[in-house]
Design a protein around this motif. Structure first.
Motif, PDB file in Angstrom:
ATOM      1  N   LEU A  69     126.623  40.760  13.799  1.00 31.81           N
ATOM      2  CA  LEU A  69     125.244  41.116  14.139  1.00 31.81           C
ATOM      3  C   LEU A  69     124.495  39.954  14.762  1.00 31.81           C
ATOM      4  O   LEU A  69     123.791  40.118  15.762  1.00 31.81           O
ATOM      5  CB  LEU A  69     124.521  41.619  12.883  1.00 31.81           C
ATOM      6  CG  LEU A  69     123.077  42.096  13.065  1.00 31.81           C
ATOM      7  CD1 LEU A  69     122.991  43.189  14.121  1.00 31.81           C
ATOM      8  CD2 LEU A  69     122.506  42.589  11.740  1.00 31.81           C
ATOM      9  N   GLU A  70     124.625  38.760  14.184  1.00 30.45           N
ATOM     10  CA  GLU A  70     123.919  37.593  14.734  1.00 30.45           C
ATOM     11  C   GLU A  70     124.434  37.246  16.123  1.00 30.45           C
ATOM     12  O   GLU A  70     123.659  36.887  17.013  1.00 30.45           O
ATOM     13  CB  GLU A  70     124.069  36.398  13.785  1.00 30.45           C
ATOM     14  CG  GLU A  70     123.248  36.499  12.514  1.00 30.45           C
ATOM     15  CD  GLU A  70     121.769  36.721  12.794  1.00 30.45           C
ATOM     16  OE1 GLU A  70     121.210  36.027  13.683  1.00 30.45           O
ATOM     17  OE2 GLU A  70     121.174  37.600  12.154  1.00 30.45           O
ATOM     18  N   ARG A  73     122.975  39.725  18.569  1.00 24.90           N
ATOM     19  CA  ARG A  73     121.561  39.405  18.836  1.00 24.90           C
ATOM     20  C   ARG A  73     121.436  38.322  19.905  1.00 24.90           C
ATOM     21  O   ARG A  73     120.552  38.366  20.753  1.00 24.90           O
ATOM     22  CB  ARG A  73     120.871  38.937  17.551  1.00 24.90           C
ATOM     23  CG  ARG A  73     120.460  40.038  16.601  1.00 24.90           C
ATOM     24  CD  ARG A  73     119.453  39.511  15.608  1.00 24.90           C
ATOM     25  NE  ARG A  73     119.105  40.493  14.602  1.00 24.90           N
ATOM     26  CZ  ARG A  73     119.492  40.444  13.336  1.00 24.90           C
ATOM     27  NH1 ARG A  73     120.252  39.444  12.913  1.00 24.90           N
ATOM     28  NH2 ARG A  73     119.123  41.377  12.480  1.00 24.90           N
ATOM     29  N   LYS A  77     118.949  39.096  23.205  1.00 22.27           N
ATOM     30  CA  LYS A  77     117.612  38.688  22.751  1.00 22.27           C
ATOM     31  C   LYS A  77     116.569  38.682  23.876  1.00 22.27           C
ATOM     32  O   LYS A  77     115.372  38.569  23.606  1.00 22.27           O
ATOM     33  CB  LYS A  77     117.678  37.319  22.087  1.00 22.27           C
ATOM     34  CG  LYS A  77     118.142  36.189  22.985  1.00 22.27           C
ATOM     35  CD  LYS A  77     118.271  34.890  22.192  1.00 22.27           C
ATOM     36  CE  LYS A  77     118.758  33.756  23.075  1.00 22.27           C
ATOM     37  NZ  LYS A  77     118.922  32.499  22.291  1.00 22.27           N
ATOM     38  N   TYR A  82     114.904  43.732  20.543  1.00 25.09           N
ATOM     39  CA  TYR A  82     116.333  43.406  20.439  1.00 25.09           C
ATOM     40  C   TYR A  82     116.832  43.395  19.008  1.00 25.09           C
ATOM     41  O   TYR A  82     118.014  43.686  18.755  1.00 25.09           O
ATOM     42  CB  TYR A  82     116.644  42.075  21.130  1.00 25.09           C
ATOM     43  CG  TYR A  82     116.219  40.844  20.371  1.00 25.09           C
ATOM     44  CD1 TYR A  82     117.107  40.192  19.518  1.00 25.09           C
ATOM     45  CD2 TYR A  82     114.935  40.313  20.512  1.00 25.09           C
ATOM     46  CE1 TYR A  82     116.731  39.047  18.826  1.00 25.09           C
ATOM     47  CE2 TYR A  82     114.552  39.186  19.834  1.00 25.09           C
ATOM     48  CZ  TYR A  82     115.449  38.552  18.991  1.00 25.09           C
ATOM     49  OH  TYR A  82     115.064  37.424  18.301  1.00 25.09           O
ATOM     50  N   ASN A  83     115.975  43.085  18.044  1.00 25.86           N
ATOM     51  CA  ASN A  83     116.435  43.059  16.649  1.00 25.86           C
ATOM     52  C   ASN A  83     116.882  44.440  16.181  1.00 25.86           C
ATOM     53  O   ASN A  83     117.984  44.604  15.651  1.00 25.86           O
ATOM     54  CB  ASN A  83     115.325  42.531  15.733  1.00 25.86           C
ATOM     55  CG  ASN A  83     115.345  41.014  15.622  1.00 25.86           C
ATOM     56  OD1 ASN A  83     116.403  40.415  15.471  1.00 25.86           O
ATOM     57  ND2 ASN A  83     114.178  40.397  15.702  1.00 25.86           N
ATOM     58  N   SER A  84     116.018  45.430  16.379  1.00 28.53           N
ATOM     59  CA  SER A  84     116.362  46.785  15.937  1.00 28.53           C
ATOM     60  C   SER A  84     117.499  47.352  16.782  1.00 28.53           C
ATOM     61  O   SER A  84     118.373  48.076  16.276  1.00 28.53           O
ATOM     62  CB  SER A  84     115.140  47.701  15.999  1.00 28.53           C
ATOM     63  OG  SER A  84     114.641  47.797  17.320  1.00 28.53           O
ATOM     64  N   ALA A  86     119.932  45.632  18.180  1.00 28.12           N
ATOM     65  CA  ALA A  86     121.175  44.992  17.738  1.00 28.12           C
ATOM     66  C   ALA A  86     121.702  45.670  16.480  1.00 28.12           C
ATOM     67  O   ALA A  86     122.909  45.933  16.355  1.00 28.12           O
ATOM     68  CB  ALA A  86     120.934  43.508  17.489  1.00 28.12           C
ATOM     69  N   GLN A  87     120.814  45.965  15.555  1.00 31.83           N
ATOM     70  CA  GLN A  87     121.235  46.643  14.327  1.00 31.83           C
ATOM     71  C   GLN A  87     121.822  48.015  14.632  1.00 31.83           C
ATOM     72  O   GLN A  87     122.858  48.400  14.071  1.00 31.83           O
ATOM     73  CB  GLN A  87     120.048  46.763  13.370  1.00 31.83           C
ATOM     74  CG  GLN A  87     119.592  45.433  12.786  1.00 31.83           C
ATOM     75  CD  GLN A  87     118.345  45.563  11.922  1.00 31.83           C
ATOM     76  OE1 GLN A  87     117.860  46.667  11.700  1.00 31.83           O
ATOM     77  NE2 GLN A  87     117.833  44.447  11.451  1.00 31.83           N
ATOM     78  N   TYR A  90     125.260  47.618  16.395  1.00 31.35           N
ATOM     79  CA  TYR A  90     126.266  47.138  15.445  1.00 31.35           C
ATOM     80  C   TYR A  90     126.717  48.257  14.502  1.00 31.35           C
ATOM     81  O   TYR A  90     127.920  48.474  14.306  1.00 31.35           O
ATOM     82  CB  TYR A  90     125.702  45.962  14.654  1.00 31.35           C
ATOM     83  CG  TYR A  90     126.722  45.305  13.750  1.00 31.35           C
ATOM     84  CD1 TYR A  90     127.703  44.467  14.272  1.00 31.35           C
ATOM     85  CD2 TYR A  90     126.702  45.530  12.377  1.00 31.35           C
ATOM     86  CE1 TYR A  90     128.644  43.869  13.444  1.00 31.35           C
ATOM     87  CE2 TYR A  90     127.644  44.931  11.544  1.00 31.35           C
ATOM     88  CZ  TYR A  90     128.610  44.105  12.088  1.00 31.35           C
ATOM     89  OH  TYR A  90     129.550  43.530  11.269  1.00 31.35           O
TER      90      TYR A  90
END
Length: 210
Positions: A69-70, A73, A77, A82-84, A86-87, A90
């Protein structure tokens, strides 16, 4: 708008662009699924900049799971939310590995069960990756359909259903791309470029520009 005028509009759009496709960069159904998922509230140009870095490193569900996940991101980014996103991507990859042998399912129900995938994204994947006669109505298609009176509706679902009803079968696979591109470059939101529009004489928009 009558059916003969609709057919002439679609014929002209087809003649001008016989083989339209998305402006998102992709080389497989999975890459397309990821790109469309990332494109919500983002430009195709912005998504392409991110995926042009991501896909050479990880362009399969297993590769993205391995990236973590990291790591994911870090590649996306530059894209809004991008955070949601990426989740979602993934988790999507984990489900594709667990339930679909790492393949993108050619099924609306299965696609819409994936994180971050709604009807519009499923329509794009089914249409562009698998050739289904689906029509994913975004803001461009909604605007063009209502403005020209090709297919009017108060929301994207109504416009989608109207388009599916009135667009002849011979145009259904490609109409999604024609209308998006027309809305993106000619029938733009603030001030449509009517003077350079190939369907201006057929369009029923009252406030045409010079």
């Amino acid at each position: 708008m009558n059916n003969s005028k609709r057919k002439e509009i679609l014929t002209r759009l087809r003649d001008a662009n016989p083989h339209p496709t998305t402006e998102l960069n992709f080389s497989s159904p999975f890459e397309l699924l990821v790109a469309v998922t990332l494109s919500a509230q983002a430009t195709d140009v912005g998504v392409n900049k991110a995926t042009d870095r991501l896909f050479p490193v990880a362009n399969t569900p297993q590769a993205i799971v391995d990236l973590g996940l990291e790591g994911l991101r870090g590649y996306i980014k530059t894209i809004g939310l991008y955070n949601s996103k990426a989740q979602n991507v993934y988790k999507m990859c984990q489900i594709l590995m667990d339930k679909h042998n790492g393949e993108v399912p050619e099924s609306r129900e299965a696609l819409e069960a994936l994180p971050g995938v709604g009807r519009k994204t499923a329509n794009v994947v089914l249409n562009t990756a698998f050739g289904w006669p689906t029509i994913a109505v975004d803001t461009h298609i909604f605007r063009v359909s209502n403005r020209t009176k090709l297919a009017m509706g108060k929301n994207v679902d109504q416009v989608e259903q109207k388009l599916l009803k009135v667009v002849p079968a011979e145009f259904k696979v490609d109409v999604h791309h024609w209308l998006i591109l027309h809305g993106r470059y000619t029938c733009i939101a603030r001030k449509p470029r009517c003077g350079s529009c190939i369907i201006e004489d057929l369009c029923e928009f009252k406030d045409k520009t010079e």
